[in-house]
Design an enzyme around this catalytic site. Sequence first.
Site, PDB file in Angstrom:
ATOM      1  N   ASN A   1      -6.399   2.531 -12.697  1.00 42.94           N
ATOM      2  CA  ASN A   1      -5.391   1.577 -12.217  1.00 42.94           C
ATOM      3  C   ASN A   1      -4.012   2.151 -12.521  1.00 42.94           C
ATOM      4  O   ASN A   1      -3.843   2.934 -13.450  1.00 42.94           O
ATOM      5  CB  ASN A   1      -5.568   0.229 -12.929  1.00 42.94           C
TER       6      ASN A   1
ATOM      7  N   ARG B   1      -6.783  -8.682  -7.589  1.00 39.30           N
ATOM      8  CA  ARG B   1      -7.874  -9.574  -8.016  1.00 39.30           C
ATOM      9  C   ARG B   1      -8.412  -9.150  -9.376  1.00 39.30           C
ATOM     10  O   ARG B   1      -8.440  -7.947  -9.681  1.00 39.30           O
ATOM     11  CB  ARG B   1      -9.013  -9.545  -6.992  1.00 39.30           C
TER      12      ARG B   1
ATOM     13  N   GLY C   1       0.795  -1.231   0.000  1.00 40.20           N
ATOM     14  CA  GLY C   1       0.000   0.000   0.000  1.00 40.20           C
ATOM     15  C   GLY C   1       0.822   1.274   0.000  1.00 40.20           C
ATOM     16  O   GLY C   1       0.362   2.298   0.492  1.00 40.20           O
ATOM     17  N   SER C   2       2.011   1.229  -0.617  1.00 44.35           N
ATOM     18  CA  SER C   2       2.788   2.472  -0.648  1.00 44.35           C
ATOM     19  C   SER C   2       2.099   3.510  -1.535  1.00 44.35           C
ATOM     20  O   SER C   2       2.185   4.714  -1.275  1.00 44.35           O
ATOM     21  CB  SER C   2       4.229   2.223  -1.087  1.00 44.35           C
ATOM     22  N   ASN C   3       1.386   3.055  -2.558  1.00 45.90           N
ATOM     23  CA  ASN C   3       0.631   4.013  -3.378  1.00 45.90           C
ATOM     24  C   ASN C   3      -0.563   4.578  -2.609  1.00 45.90           C
ATOM     25  O   ASN C   3      -0.866   5.766  -2.721  1.00 45.90           O
ATOM     26  CB  ASN C   3       0.162   3.355  -4.682  1.00 45.90           C
TER      27      ASN C   3
ATOM     28  N   HIS D   1      -0.035   0.862 -13.307  1.00 43.36           N
ATOM     29  CA  HIS D   1       0.676  -0.360 -13.716  1.00 43.36           C
ATOM     30  C   HIS D   1       2.143  -0.021 -13.967  1.00 43.36           C
ATOM     31  O   HIS D   1       2.444   0.980 -14.621  1.00 43.36           O
ATOM     32  CB  HIS D   1       0.016  -0.915 -14.988  1.00 43.36           C
TER      33      HIS D   1
HETATM   34  C1  GRF Z   1       2.636  -0.984  -7.784  1.00 39.66           C
HETATM   35  O1  GRF Z   1       3.873  -1.198  -8.391  1.00 39.66           O
HETATM   36  C2  GRF Z   1       1.561  -0.825  -8.831  1.00 39.66           C
HETATM   37  O2  GRF Z   1       2.030  -0.304 -10.037  1.00 39.66           O
HETATM   38  C3  GRF Z   1       1.086  -2.234  -9.052  1.00 39.66           C
HETATM   39  O3  GRF Z   1       1.171  -2.846  -7.771  1.00 39.66           O
HETATM   40  C4  GRF Z   1       2.177  -2.217  -7.003  1.00 39.66           C
HETATM   41  C5  GRF Z   1       1.561  -1.859  -5.689  1.00 39.66           C
HETATM   42  O4  GRF Z   1       2.517  -1.419  -4.756  1.00 39.66           O
HETATM   43  N1  GRF Z   1      -0.245  -2.226  -9.617  1.00 39.66           N
HETATM   44  P1  GRF Z   1       2.063  -0.806  -3.368  1.00 39.66           P
HETATM   45  O5  GRF Z   1       1.219  -1.868  -2.654  1.00 39.66           O
HETATM   46  O6  GRF Z   1       1.266   0.430  -3.631  1.00 39.66           O
HETATM   47  O7  GRF Z   1       3.320  -0.528  -2.619  1.00 39.66           O
END
Ligand code: GRF
Length: 213
Positions: free
Chosen positions: A111, A95, A16-18, A113
Amino acid sequence: MRKAPFRIAVFASGSGSNFQAIADAVKAGRLDVTIELLVCDRPQAKVVERAREAGIPVFTFNPKEYASRQAYEQEILRQLQDKQVELVVLAGYMRILTEVLVEAYWGRMLNIHPSLLPSFPGLHAVRQALAHGVKVTGVTVHLVDGGLDSGPILAQRALAIENGDTEEDLEKRIHPIEHDLYPQVIQDIVQGAIDLDRIAKDHNSTIDRMNNP
Ligand code: GRF
């Protein structure tokens, strides 16, 4: 221009770093949204801890406890509708989605990616890029349609692959790009610089033309 902040939900499965980058941008006043809900299919995931620390409501579920994918997505959809969520942000949600959510949120679901789509969709995008020996890869934010990482592209950033880079090296450079890009794309949507209605409509017309040449 609307006054109420956009209501978003974030879906994630792992670290969940994003999610954190988006929550931090909201807190810092760089992103005019409210995160109404974190949806997570792994109750033990680190992202759940992050959401609780940030005081953001969490919905976790165990897919095995539902009869079908559609069944848990109906439950998620109810929660999103309850909270009047306008934009769904997938951030490492592992999922496959069904028509239940894809159709309900078509044109309102994003999303991120870790490749320059349409190259290297699916799992292990960074590994795929290295295996192909490409010299440039990057990050893509796109609208979610029924395919695998296949919806209309909203934004991309590129980065060079250096000789000797490992998957880990590249991921370390890709993550900060994601953390910068994702909140910015969401803010562009909020401010109308990215017009999701138009992009979704153009996409629908393209599909119609392809089906009825
Ligand atoms: C990210 O690299 C994103 O591009 C991909 O999954 C990863 C999630 O990383 N869809 P985080 O859990 O947000 O650290």
